[in-house]
Design a protein around this motif. Structure first.
Motif, mmCIF file in Angstrom:
data_model
loop_
_atom_site.group_PDB
_atom_site.id
_atom_site.type_symbol
_atom_site.label_atom_id
_atom_site.label_comp_id
_atom_site.label_asym_id
_atom_site.label_seq_id
_atom_site.Cartn_x
_atom_site.Cartn_y
_atom_site.Cartn_z
ATOM 1 N N ALA A 117 0.821 -1.207 0.000
ATOM 2 C CA ALA A 117 0.000 0.000 0.000
ATOM 3 C C ALA A 117 0.856 1.258 0.000
ATOM 4 O O ALA A 117 0.600 2.200 -0.771
ATOM 5 C CB ALA A 117 -0.931 -0.013 1.206
ATOM 6 N N LEU A 121 0.918 4.505 -2.413
ATOM 7 C CA LEU A 121 0.296 5.732 -1.903
ATOM 8 C C LEU A 121 1.276 6.851 -1.580
ATOM 9 O O LEU A 121 0.910 8.026 -1.685
ATOM 10 C CB LEU A 121 -0.514 5.411 -0.644
ATOM 11 N N VAL A 244 -7.974 3.727 1.764
ATOM 12 C CA VAL A 244 -7.741 2.501 1.010
ATOM 13 C C VAL A 244 -7.784 1.342 1.998
ATOM 14 O O VAL A 244 -7.086 1.364 3.015
ATOM 15 C CB VAL A 244 -6.379 2.545 0.289
ATOM 16 N N VAL A 273 -12.015 2.807 -0.715
ATOM 17 C CA VAL A 273 -11.785 2.008 -1.925
ATOM 18 C C VAL A 273 -10.916 0.807 -1.561
ATOM 19 O O VAL A 273 -10.256 0.784 -0.519
ATOM 20 C CB VAL A 273 -11.103 2.837 -3.029
ATOM 21 N N SER A 274 -10.896 -0.179 -2.432
ATOM 22 C CA SER A 274 -10.141 -1.395 -2.133
ATOM 23 C C SER A 274 -8.679 -1.262 -2.559
ATOM 24 O O SER A 274 -8.358 -0.588 -3.553
ATOM 25 C CB SER A 274 -10.764 -2.604 -2.828
ATOM 26 N N LEU A 275 -7.816 -1.931 -1.822
ATOM 27 C CA LEU A 275 -6.397 -1.965 -2.173
ATOM 28 C C LEU A 275 -6.211 -2.587 -3.552
ATOM 29 O O LEU A 275 -5.359 -2.144 -4.332
ATOM 30 C CB LEU A 275 -5.617 -2.765 -1.114
ATOM 31 N N VAL A 278 -6.649 -0.116 -6.281
ATOM 32 C CA VAL A 278 -5.510 0.811 -6.370
ATOM 33 C C VAL A 278 -4.324 0.136 -7.054
ATOM 34 O O VAL A 278 -3.707 0.707 -7.969
ATOM 35 C CB VAL A 278 -5.120 1.327 -4.972
ATOM 36 N N ALA A 285 -5.151 6.556 -6.541
ATOM 37 C CA ALA A 285 -5.416 6.986 -5.165
ATOM 38 C C ALA A 285 -4.944 8.408 -4.913
ATOM 39 O O ALA A 285 -5.681 9.226 -4.353
ATOM 40 C CB ALA A 285 -4.759 6.024 -4.180
ATOM 41 N N LEU A 293 -3.841 10.395 2.623
ATOM 42 C CA LEU A 293 -4.347 9.061 2.337
ATOM 43 C C LEU A 293 -4.172 8.152 3.546
ATOM 44 O O LEU A 293 -3.166 8.228 4.258
ATOM 45 C CB LEU A 293 -3.617 8.454 1.135
ATOM 46 N N TYR A 295 -4.270 4.058 4.683
ATOM 47 C CA TYR A 295 -4.424 2.628 4.401
ATOM 48 C C TYR A 295 -4.921 1.980 5.676
ATOM 49 O O TYR A 295 -4.239 1.992 6.703
ATOM 50 C CB TYR A 295 -3.112 1.990 3.959
#
Length: 333
Positions: A117, A121, A244, A273-275, A278, A285, A293, A295
């Protein structure tokens, strides 16, 4: 009814520790999240509860088309005991391919997924990290983030001075990185680009406050996975440009962080939103460098099964496993 017998591989906790290469796990999870993983392949976790104990199951079908499996967690907070077991079944033959001690895998896949992630990000090529916590979860995260090759410096805070000093000393010795133990979470977060929240507070309240936010920051939250647990305050969740999540529905409906936002009368569903979306680039993202952001992770069976099948491949290459003398029967039906 025809039936056949076969052997099953067992990988014990010690060999999991030998086989768990951070770069391999991050690569395997990045590849998996880039695939088309449907909701039916990773259903919601289930939990059976008793008086002071519970049994949780997390099942997934790997997009590798090799294995599917389940992680079982037996835990008694009352007695401070827990056991973890992962089973892998061959997607073609339905045979039980492996049983793996899941003790270390939970921390490994959690940290490696966070690294996946953060790679997606974080705004800058190199980043300054704040680590809130000094447990095995926090240690795993620094190991995983070091494997990305993007660390500029680290500050770590833990409420116990001896723990944070040891954390800083150990990683300085191991990797030679610029790491400092500090006396408050605010000091750790100050000027950081990436903040890893890997510790629950003693009173159950948030460990990160919105007043510490700065433009462009990426926050990783991994230690509040149940309704009664908090890690981020309401304003932090509200001010995030995007959240995320490894399991969006569970983050939204089953974590104390999201439930507190709902109780405050705010709806954050439209920015979770889903990983997978992304990593597969269905969603970009970070739209601009100043975006904040988050996670938010509750743990996913996909992470467990992809990590476990990678360990199984490595175990066979290194011959670090045991063949069980007996296994379950596979039948024709």
């Amino acid at each position: 009814m025809n039936q056949s017998l076969h052997t099953t591989v067992f990988i014990n906790d010690e060999n999991v520790g030998r086989l768990a290469n951070w770069a391999d796990v991050i690569a395997a999870l990045t590849h998996a999240y880039a695939q088309d993983v449907t909701a039916t392949m990773v259903p919601p976790r289930t939990m059976a509860r008793g008086d002071g104990f519970w049994l949780r199951s997390l099942c997934a079908v790997s997009p590798s088309k090799e294995y599917m499996g389940c992680k079982l967690i037996a835990a008694s907070p009352k007695n401070k005991k827990a056991s973890y077991l992962i089973s892998l079944f061959d997607q073609d033959t339905m045979r039980l391919a492996a049983l793996i001690d899941g003790n270390r895998i939970t921390d490994i896949r959690t940290a490696a997924s966070s690294a996946v992630a953060v790679n997606a990000l974080a705004a800058d090529a190199k980043f300054k990290i704040a680590i809130l916590g000094s447990s095995s979860v926090a240690r795993g995260h620094l190991h995983a983030l070091y494997a990305t090759g993007r660390i500029e410096s680290v500050r770590v805070y833990s409420p116990t001075p001896e723990n944070r000093e040891k954390f800083a000393h150990d990683f300085s010795e191991l990797y030679g990185i610029d790491i400092e133990a500090v006396s408050s979470p605010e000091e750790a977060v100050q000027d950081s680009d990436v903040v890893v929240c890997a510790s629950r507070s003693r009173d159950g309240g948030p460990v990160f406050k919105a007043e510490w936010l700065k433009p462009g920051m990426t926050i990783v939250s991994v230690s509040s996975t149940l309704p009664e647990q908090r890690e981020l305050d309401v304003e932090t969740m509200q001010r995030a440009t995007l959240i995320v999540a490894d399991m969006p529905e569970e983050v939204l409906h089953e974590t104390g962080d999201a439930l507190a936002v709902k109780a405050a009368g705010d709806d954050i569903e439209n920015k979770i939103v889903s990983l997978g979306d992304v990593i597969s680039k269905k969603i970009i993202a970070r739209q601009n460098p100043d975006d904040i952001l988050i996670y938010k992770s509750v743990g996913s069976a996909l992470q467990d099964i992809v990590t476990a099948e990678m360990l199984l491949r490595n175990a066979r290459t290194a011959s670090l496993f045991q063949d069980m003398t007996e296994s379950i029967v596979t039948i024709d039906r």
